[in-house]
Design an enzyme around this catalytic site. Structure first.
Site, PDB file in Angstrom:
ATOM      1  N   LYS A 155       0.844  -1.199   0.000  1.00 24.40           N
ATOM      2  CA  LYS A 155       0.000   0.000   0.000  1.00 24.40           C
ATOM      3  C   LYS A 155       0.878   1.247   0.000  1.00 24.40           C
ATOM      4  O   LYS A 155       1.825   1.352   0.764  1.00 24.40           O
ATOM      5  CB  LYS A 155      -0.905  -0.010   1.233  1.00 24.40           C
ATOM      6  CG  LYS A 155      -1.997   1.038   1.198  1.00 24.40           C
ATOM      7  CD  LYS A 155      -2.949   0.845   2.357  1.00 24.40           C
ATOM      8  CE  LYS A 155      -4.089   1.849   2.299  1.00 24.40           C
ATOM      9  NZ  LYS A 155      -5.045   1.657   3.416  1.00 24.40           N
ATOM     10  N   HIS A 261      -8.476  -9.524   7.089  1.00 21.69           N
ATOM     11  CA  HIS A 261      -7.831  -8.394   7.772  1.00 21.69           C
ATOM     12  C   HIS A 261      -7.851  -8.572   9.288  1.00 21.69           C
ATOM     13  O   HIS A 261      -7.012  -8.002   9.980  1.00 21.69           O
ATOM     14  CB  HIS A 261      -8.529  -7.089   7.390  1.00 21.69           C
ATOM     15  CG  HIS A 261      -7.584  -5.942   7.231  1.00 21.69           C
ATOM     16  ND1 HIS A 261      -6.571  -5.912   6.286  1.00 21.69           N
ATOM     17  CD2 HIS A 261      -7.467  -4.776   7.930  1.00 21.69           C
ATOM     18  CE1 HIS A 261      -5.898  -4.776   6.401  1.00 21.69           C
ATOM     19  NE2 HIS A 261      -6.416  -4.082   7.383  1.00 21.69           N
TER      20      HIS A 261
END
Length: 315
Positions: A155, A261
């Site tokens: 990311k 997650h």
């Protein structure tokens, strides 16, 4: 819309971002009776975003994603600098604590999984990687000699290193050997070319057919690439993992919501419980800002001095 896709790919945005942005832009156009975006302005954008929040009851993150798509349309595609866009207020995202599983819950969850979903789930919890970072892992980025995993293009476009749990070395070696057999079969059939990130395919024309660049978690079957329609072997389908996690959660009798997650959140929280400093955890997770990592101190109720309830001292 073709120009929208071209600009998105020029900026190396992910396929999922491309799909999200084109979807929102299409919805915006249809919501305004198919008028060209050049004919629309602040009133239409604000009206569209307001309807999403009021009538669609969407989350703040969804509304912000729609706004980002429209900002991209006007600034990057239409090349229109509209001052009023800067005044459009982004929805404020509520600050929520992440769901974290206890060590016993992790053991129960993983104990009810098997096959490739078991290995991927273990790797997510054992390394703290994001889901797509794990699924897009290339063979060359697993270092068994140093017990490390190199996360490429995470990311924010950043690379980082994280640990490779020793208990996963043998299962991961078997998975890579499986990927090797699939690759050899593809080469024999006239295929074997994987998608390379950005412009590497032009820089290294032969790299796409090399085993080092293949996905560790290669899919069972080849499929058409959504970008250039060429037949390739992509990575494991995240939907299969999601179903396996939900099945294990129900079998374990858990009431907490569980996703890929959740394993990353649990990884960070358990490292904090073990006494590792927050800067180390920040680097392992790939967080740009330390404040993002600090949320796990609140999960532990260790913000400040780790206050003990007076009721627990009353006895």
């Amino acid at each position: 819309m073709d120009e929208v896709r071209r600009r998105i790919r020029l900026k190396h945005y992910s396929l999922r971002t491309e799909q999200a942005y084109t979807g929102w832009i299409r919805r915006f156009i249809f919501a305004n009776e198919k008028r060209h975006p050049r004919e629309l302005g602040a009133a239409e954008v604000e009206g569209f975003l307001t309807r999403l929040a009021v009538e669609g009851n969407v989350a703040a993150s969804t509304q912000n994603q729609a706004l980002s798509a429209l900002l991209f349309l006007y600034r990057e595609v239409l090349k229109i600098d509209l001052p009023w866009l800067k005044e459009v207020v982004r929805a404020k995202r509520p600050r929520r604590l992440p769901t974290v599983l206890s060590r016993d819950e992790i053991a129960a969850l993983l104990g009810l999984m098997d096959g490739r979903p078991w290995l991927i789930a273990n790797l997510l919890y054992g390394t703290g990687m994001r889901l797509m970072e794990c699924l897009r892992l290339r063979v060359k980025d697993v270092d068994f000699a140093r017990n490390e995993v190199l996360v490429r293009d995470g990311k924010g476009g950043k690379d980082r290193r994280t640990m490779l749990p020793r208990v996963l070395v043998e299962p991961l070696q078997r998975e890579i050997e499986r990927a090797r057999r699939l690759h050899e079969r593809d080469l024999s059939a006239g295929f074997g070319e994987t998608r390379l990130p950005h412009a590497l395919a032009r820089k290294y024309p032969r790299a796409a057919r090399e085993f080092a660049w293949q996905f560790v978690f290669a899919s069972e079957n080849r499929s058409s690439d959504p970008i250039d329609r060429r037949e390739r072997r992509h990575h494991f389908d995240d939907a299969i993992l999601a179903r396996a996690l939900q099945r294990a959660r129900r079998q374990a009798g858990m009431v907490k919501p569980v996703s890929a997650h959740t394993l990353r959140h649990s990884f960070a929280t358990h490292l904090l419980e073990d006494g590792y400093d927050i800067r180390t955890i920040q680097e392992l997770l790939g967080h740009k800002d330390i404040s993002t990592t600090q949320i796990y101190t609140h999960v532990l109720n260790r913000g400040g001095r780790g206050v003990v309830s007076p009721l627990d001292r009353a006895g």
